[in-house]
Every structure is written in C-alpha cells, then in structure tokens.
Scaffold this motif. Structure first.
Motif, PDB file in Angstrom:
ATOM      1  N   VAL A   2     -28.494  42.484  -9.114  1.00 41.42           N
ATOM      2  CA  VAL A   2     -28.015  42.919 -10.284  1.00 41.42           C
ATOM      3  C   VAL A   2     -27.967  44.571 -10.124  1.00 41.42           C
ATOM      4  O   VAL A   2     -28.663  45.324  -9.934  1.00 41.42           O
ATOM      5  CB  VAL A   2     -29.254  42.530 -11.285  1.00 41.42           C
ATOM      6  CG1 VAL A   2     -28.783  43.332 -12.981  1.00 41.42           C
ATOM      7  CG2 VAL A   2     -29.402  41.182 -11.357  1.00 41.42           C
ATOM      8  N   THR A   3     -26.704  45.043 -10.495  1.00 43.58           N
ATOM      9  CA  THR A   3     -26.461  46.579 -10.689  1.00 43.58           C
ATOM     10  C   THR A   3     -26.246  46.901 -12.088  1.00 43.58           C
ATOM     11  O   THR A   3     -26.265  46.365 -13.021  1.00 43.58           O
ATOM     12  CB  THR A   3     -25.460  46.779  -9.903  1.00 43.58           C
ATOM     13  OG1 THR A   3     -24.294  46.493 -10.411  1.00 43.58           O
ATOM     14  CG2 THR A   3     -25.467  46.423  -8.393  1.00 43.58           C
ATOM     15  N   ALA A   4     -26.198  48.165 -12.161  1.00 40.66           N
ATOM     16  CA  ALA A   4     -26.034  48.817 -13.539  1.00 40.66           C
ATOM     17  C   ALA A   4     -24.600  48.938 -13.783  1.00 40.66           C
ATOM     18  O   ALA A   4     -24.202  48.207 -14.831  1.00 40.66           O
ATOM     19  CB  ALA A   4     -26.762  50.268 -13.792  1.00 40.66           C
ATOM     20  N   VAL A   5     -23.829  49.402 -12.856  1.00 42.92           N
ATOM     21  CA  VAL A   5     -22.374  49.355 -13.122  1.00 42.92           C
ATOM     22  C   VAL A   5     -21.585  49.005 -12.215  1.00 42.92           C
ATOM     23  O   VAL A   5     -21.951  48.627 -11.093  1.00 42.92           O
ATOM     24  CB  VAL A   5     -22.114  51.230 -13.207  1.00 42.92           C
ATOM     25  CG1 VAL A   5     -22.785  51.652 -14.509  1.00 42.92           C
ATOM     26  CG2 VAL A   5     -22.425  51.851 -11.986  1.00 42.92           C
ATOM     27  N   GLU A   6     -20.044  48.893 -12.280  1.00 42.53           N
ATOM     28  CA  GLU A   6     -19.253  48.161 -11.466  1.00 42.53           C
ATOM     29  C   GLU A   6     -19.125  49.003 -10.299  1.00 42.53           C
ATOM     30  O   GLU A   6     -18.977  48.179  -9.127  1.00 42.53           O
ATOM     31  CB  GLU A   6     -17.683  48.260 -12.310  1.00 42.53           C
ATOM     32  CG  GLU A   6     -17.751  47.171 -13.119  1.00 42.53           C
ATOM     33  CD  GLU A   6     -16.346  46.796 -13.576  1.00 42.53           C
ATOM     34  OE1 GLU A   6     -15.485  47.359 -12.986  1.00 42.53           O
ATOM     35  OE2 GLU A   6     -16.325  46.119 -14.527  1.00 42.53           O
ATOM     36  N   ILE A   7     -19.156  50.050 -10.224  1.00 44.89           N
ATOM     37  CA  ILE A   7     -19.049  50.842  -8.809  1.00 44.89           C
ATOM     38  C   ILE A   7     -20.075  50.486  -7.863  1.00 44.89           C
ATOM     39  O   ILE A   7     -20.046  50.363  -6.708  1.00 44.89           O
ATOM     40  CB  ILE A   7     -18.799  52.574  -8.920  1.00 44.89           C
ATOM     41  CG1 ILE A   7     -18.234  52.832  -7.716  1.00 44.89           C
ATOM     42  CG2 ILE A   7     -20.174  52.992  -9.469  1.00 44.89           C
ATOM     43  CD1 ILE A   7     -17.969  54.394  -7.732  1.00 44.89           C
ATOM     44  N   GLU A   8     -21.236  50.454  -8.317  1.00 44.49           N
ATOM     45  CA  GLU A   8     -22.475  49.804  -7.637  1.00 44.49           C
ATOM     46  C   GLU A   8     -22.146  48.330  -7.215  1.00 44.49           C
ATOM     47  O   GLU A   8     -22.547  47.685  -5.992  1.00 44.49           O
ATOM     48  CB  GLU A   8     -23.844  49.942  -8.392  1.00 44.49           C
ATOM     49  CG  GLU A   8     -24.030  51.232  -8.759  1.00 44.49           C
ATOM     50  CD  GLU A   8     -25.289  51.299  -9.554  1.00 44.49           C
ATOM     51  OE1 GLU A   8     -26.559  52.305  -9.406  1.00 44.49           O
ATOM     52  OE2 GLU A   8     -25.312  50.584 -10.503  1.00 44.49           O
ATOM     53  N   GLN A   9     -21.745  47.477  -8.058  1.00 43.27           N
ATOM     54  CA  GLN A   9     -21.538  45.940  -7.784  1.00 43.27           C
ATOM     55  C   GLN A   9     -20.618  46.033  -6.838  1.00 43.27           C
ATOM     56  O   GLN A   9     -20.839  45.150  -5.631  1.00 43.27           O
ATOM     57  CB  GLN A   9     -21.041  45.435  -9.306  1.00 43.27           C
ATOM     58  CG  GLN A   9     -20.492  44.036  -8.738  1.00 43.27           C
ATOM     59  CD  GLN A   9     -19.787  43.529 -10.193  1.00 43.27           C
ATOM     60  OE1 GLN A   9     -19.177  44.220 -10.906  1.00 43.27           O
ATOM     61  NE2 GLN A   9     -20.080  42.276 -10.490  1.00 43.27           N
ATOM     62  N   ALA A  21     -19.849  28.295 -10.080  1.00 43.41           N
ATOM     63  CA  ALA A  21     -19.750  27.512  -8.939  1.00 43.41           C
ATOM     64  C   ALA A  21     -20.888  27.329  -7.937  1.00 43.41           C
ATOM     65  O   ALA A  21     -20.787  26.737  -7.013  1.00 43.41           O
ATOM     66  CB  ALA A  21     -18.561  27.959  -7.971  1.00 43.41           C
ATOM     67  N   GLY A  22     -21.934  27.965  -8.035  1.00 35.48           N
ATOM     68  CA  GLY A  22     -23.114  28.093  -7.245  1.00 35.48           C
ATOM     69  C   GLY A  22     -23.058  28.616  -6.255  1.00 35.48           C
ATOM     70  O   GLY A  22     -23.759  28.507  -4.833  1.00 35.48           O
ATOM     71  N   ALA A  23     -22.147  30.088  -6.127  1.00 31.92           N
ATOM     72  CA  ALA A  23     -22.144  30.844  -4.787  1.00 31.92           C
ATOM     73  C   ALA A  23     -23.490  31.224  -4.415  1.00 31.92           C
ATOM     74  O   ALA A  23     -24.347  31.566  -5.358  1.00 31.92           O
ATOM     75  CB  ALA A  23     -21.243  31.907  -5.227  1.00 31.92           C
ATOM     76  N   PRO A  24     -23.628  31.306  -3.141  1.00 33.51           N
ATOM     77  CA  PRO A  24     -24.931  31.676  -2.503  1.00 33.51           C
ATOM     78  C   PRO A  24     -25.494  33.087  -3.030  1.00 33.51           C
ATOM     79  O   PRO A  24     -26.680  33.201  -3.085  1.00 33.51           O
ATOM     80  CB  PRO A  24     -24.886  31.474  -0.920  1.00 33.51           C
ATOM     81  CG  PRO A  24     -23.262  31.575  -0.746  1.00 33.51           C
ATOM     82  CD  PRO A  24     -22.655  30.918  -2.028  1.00 33.51           C
ATOM     83  N   VAL A  25     -24.549  34.081  -3.193  1.00 34.86           N
ATOM     84  CA  VAL A  25     -24.739  35.220  -3.518  1.00 34.86           C
ATOM     85  C   VAL A  25     -24.010  35.639  -4.814  1.00 34.86           C
ATOM     86  O   VAL A  25     -22.768  35.286  -4.733  1.00 34.86           O
ATOM     87  CB  VAL A  25     -24.650  36.257  -2.634  1.00 34.86           C
ATOM     88  CG1 VAL A  25     -25.065  37.608  -2.758  1.00 34.86           C
ATOM     89  CG2 VAL A  25     -25.431  35.995  -1.251  1.00 34.86           C
ATOM     90  N   VAL A  26     -24.520  36.197  -5.859  1.00 38.97           N
ATOM     91  CA  VAL A  26     -23.931  36.600  -6.982  1.00 38.97           C
ATOM     92  C   VAL A  26     -24.219  37.858  -7.314  1.00 38.97           C
ATOM     93  O   VAL A  26     -25.346  38.374  -7.339  1.00 38.97           O
ATOM     94  CB  VAL A  26     -24.078  35.826  -8.141  1.00 38.97           C
ATOM     95  CG1 VAL A  26     -23.462  36.390  -9.569  1.00 38.97           C
ATOM     96  CG2 VAL A  26     -23.544  34.378  -7.955  1.00 38.97           C
ATOM     97  N   VAL A  27     -23.308  38.806  -7.290  1.00 39.95           N
ATOM     98  CA  VAL A  27     -23.558  40.275  -7.508  1.00 39.95           C
ATOM     99  C   VAL A  27     -23.178  40.837  -9.098  1.00 39.95           C
ATOM    100  O   VAL A  27     -22.065  40.537  -9.349  1.00 39.95           O
ATOM    101  CB  VAL A  27     -22.831  41.185  -6.763  1.00 39.95           C
ATOM    102  CG1 VAL A  27     -23.480  42.759  -6.858  1.00 39.95           C
ATOM    103  CG2 VAL A  27     -23.318  40.788  -5.032  1.00 39.95           C
ATOM    104  N   ALA A  28     -23.902  41.197 -10.091  1.00 36.44           N
ATOM    105  CA  ALA A  28     -23.660  41.262 -11.426  1.00 36.44           C
ATOM    106  C   ALA A  28     -23.751  42.723 -11.972  1.00 36.44           C
ATOM    107  O   ALA A  28     -24.800  43.362 -11.537  1.00 36.44           O
ATOM    108  CB  ALA A  28     -24.072  40.368 -12.249  1.00 36.44           C
ATOM    109  N   ALA A  29     -23.025  43.318 -12.495  1.00 32.59           N
ATOM    110  CA  ALA A  29     -23.112  44.680 -13.155  1.00 32.59           C
ATOM    111  C   ALA A  29     -23.705  44.481 -14.720  1.00 32.59           C
ATOM    112  O   ALA A  29     -22.864  43.705 -15.404  1.00 32.59           O
ATOM    113  CB  ALA A  29     -21.944  45.606 -13.184  1.00 32.59           C
TER     114      ALA A  29
END
Length: 230
Positions: A13-20, A39-47
C-alpha cells in the motif's frame, strides 16, 4: 521464489501513484492489471491516498475483498517516501519500521501532549510482524531500523520538530499512512504487517527546495527490486 512471495500473497500500500508505479517497477511488473485483486495476483500494489484515514479505509476494503474472493493476503506492507530524522537516517536512505506510531493521536493540554495510550483510550503503536521484520532486515541490511511515525500534519517547524523528537527520541522517520495500514491489517490476525520508507527530506522546517524526491524514489525502486528478486 522471491523473498516477498516466500510469505504468500502480498499487498503493498502506497499513498500516491508515483510511489505505486515505482514499487511496481522495482518488482519488475510492467503495469498492474485492473483485475489484479479479483484475479488473485500474488502481489497487488495499491495507491490508497494520503493520510491514515484513507490508508486504513482502502486497506481494509482490499483485505476484505481478497478474503471474500478466497485469496486472502498474507502480508501487508506500507511503503513510500518519508521525512527522516537527521542524524538517524540520511537523505535518500532506506528505513524498515520496527513499529508504526500514531504520533499525533491523543490530546494536547497545559501539561503537554498525551497519547491515546496514556489517556486509556486505545493504542497508538502497532509492531511490525517479527518474522517479516527479520526477513526485511536481512534482505535490506543497509536499512535503518526503528519506529516510523504516522502524522496527519507533517512536521514543518523547528519547534514542532523538537516536540516530536522529545516524545519519540528513537523514531527514524515520519510519514502519513503506516499506522492506518497497520490498523486495517490487524483486523486479520493471520496477516503480517510491515513498513518500508525511503527518505526524501529531513523532518523539520519546511524547505521544498531541499527535498530529494527522485533520489528517494530511486531507493524505493531498488529496495523492491531486491525484495522481488528470485
């Protein structure tokens, strides 16, 4: 298998899209599919947006949806850039949080600030998961370990810096989301929480000209390249 995926399914979990986008680049993920969560992706990165309230709300939603889909997250990481305390971590440096602290959650008064712990209204600290913390420290030996403060208002004056350092003499960095992410993660007892920050500026008098955001983002990308390596 990467160091991160050795722990199971991971939510970052990041704050903003540039970090994501920086984290995704470090992990070698060329853009994240819109249905990665479902889809159950092994890694999800969310802003999640800026601040502890937004961080807690979005993280809680993502964790709940994952459980409903039958693919819960095993690890939740709060990640992004932060201010660092001079003398404890350098600009462009890397921090691994030993705990996330809601530094301004409490009450002010004639006798000074009292945390919610001191007031008897709850907890203002969440420890990082010990096994996850150990892995992060081993994988990132250059990182400075210590408490990361979560604030709703960034420290921007010399006097405010003095007060924060007096209350939290061992803190290494200050950001705005970690405690919120940790609060949401703690609703799921089997989910391990951790926090990773890279330093763009020194905590203290606000001076945007002295910020080194590209340098901090470069460090963030490199950290996740290491964690994502097989």
């Amino acid at each position: 298998m990467s160091r991160l995926l050795g722990y199971g399914r991971v939510l970052i979990v990041t704050a903003v899209e540039i970090e994501q986008n920086t984290v995704l680049a470090g992990l070698g993920i060329d853009g994240q599919a819109p249905d990665a969560l479902e889809a159950g992706a092994p890694v999800v990165v969310a802003a999640c947006g800026v601040g502890p309230a937004s961080a807690a709300a979005v993280t809680s939603q993502l964790l709940t949806v994952a459980v409903q889909r039958g693919a819960p997250f095993d690890v939740v990481l709060s990640a992004g850039i932060a201010g660092g305390f001079a003398g404890r971590v350098e600009i462009g440096g890397l921090v691994v949080g030993t705990e996330s602290v809601a530094a301004d959650l409490g009450a002010d008064g004639p006798d000074g600030f009292q945390s919610v712990d001191e007031l008897g209204f709850g907890a203002s600290r969440h420890d990082a998961d010990p096994a996850l913390l150990r892995m992060l420290r081993q994988a990132l030996p250059e990182a400075v370990g210590g408490p990361v403060l979560t604030v709703s208002t960034v420290t921007g004056t010399g006097r405010a810096k003095e007060l924060v350092e007096t209350r939290h003499p061992d803190a290494v960095a200050e950001a705005m989301e970690g405690f919120g992410v940790a609060t949401a993660a703690r609703l799921w007892p089997t989910t391990a929480f951790g926090e990773i920050r890279t330093i763009s500026n020194a905590v203290g008098p606000r001076d945007r000209a002295a910020w080194r955001i590209p340098q901090a983002l470069s460090t963030l990308r490199d950290a996740f390249a290491t964690l994502g390596a097989h």
